[in-house]
Design a protein around this motif. Structure first.
Motif, short mmCIF file in Angstrom:
data_model
loop_
_atom_site.label_atom_id
_atom_site.label_comp_id
_atom_site.label_asym_id
_atom_site.label_seq_id
_atom_site.Cartn_x
_atom_site.Cartn_y
_atom_site.Cartn_z
N ILE A 1 0.84 -1.20 0.00
CA ILE A 1 0.00 0.00 0.00
C ILE A 1 0.88 1.25 0.00
CG2 ILE A 1 -1.65 1.34 1.38
CD1 ILE A 1 -3.17 -1.25 1.81
N CYS B 1 -2.27 -4.52 -3.90
CA CYS B 1 -3.16 -3.37 -3.72
C CYS B 1 -3.59 -2.91 -5.11
CB CYS B 1 -2.46 -2.23 -2.99
SG CYS B 1 -3.48 -0.74 -2.86
N GLY C 1 -6.13 -4.13 0.56
CA GLY C 1 -5.24 -5.03 -0.16
C GLY C 1 -5.49 -6.45 0.29
#
Length: 173
Positions: free
Chosen positions: A84, A123, A149
């Motif tokens: 992320i 992600c 995610g």
């Protein structure tokens, strides 16, 4: 080594000479080595990094496994943070927004299955990250956004082993 020197080194010596996947992996590992040694210790590999998607692989090995032989939950947290974070950092670099600082505000995870092999952290919300980076760059205010995610075994990518949501908090310096 400070951030400016790292970027200069990257621009002059690495950027034009390495394939994109290798270059992204070198960059995330260098960042880990210089700023977050725990990230460096798990040796993440960038598998894919586009405007829409970030995929990071962490191998199951002596350093990343628990006493049962599956991936330690702390390693899973590092992988979630990395994928992320890379989704957002990709846009910070692309938009030349190095004056935007990134930190995580919170972390939520559901562990679904024991990860007993190499794990991919994915992600698919990169475009949302881009909007957040633009908002933070264009204002002096702090902006928060939760991105989701998942983690999957590399050998069984259709089967998630964990799902996670991290809230990014960005602000211009």
């Amino acid at each position: 080594m400070d951030k400016a020197k790292l970027q200069e080194l990257f621009s002059q010596h690495i950027k034009g000479r390495l394939p994109k996947k290798v270059r992204d992996t070198v960059l995330v590992r260098a960042f880990g080595l210089l700023r977050i040694p725990l990230l460096f210790s798990v040796q993440p590999t960038v598998v894919e990094l586009t405007d829409e998607r970030a995929v990071v692989r962490i191998k199951l090995n002596r350093w990343t496994r628990n006493h049962l032989g599956s991936m330690y939950f702390g390693t899973i947290a590092i992988g979630a943070d990395c994928c992320i974070g890379m989704a957002a950092m990709h846009h910070i670099w692309q938009l030349d927004a190095q004056n935007v600082q990134l930190i995580f505000k919170d972390f939520h995870a559901n562990f679904l299955k024991r990860p007993d092999g190499h794990v991919l952290f994915i992600c698919d919300e990169g475009l949302k990250a881009r909007e957040l980076v633009e908002a933070a760059r264009n204002s002096g205010e702090r902006h928060n956004l939760t991105l989701k995610g998942r983690a999957v075994l590399e050998r069984k990518p259709e089967e998630p082993v964990a799902e996670f949501a991290l809230t990014l908090s960005l602000k211009r310096k």
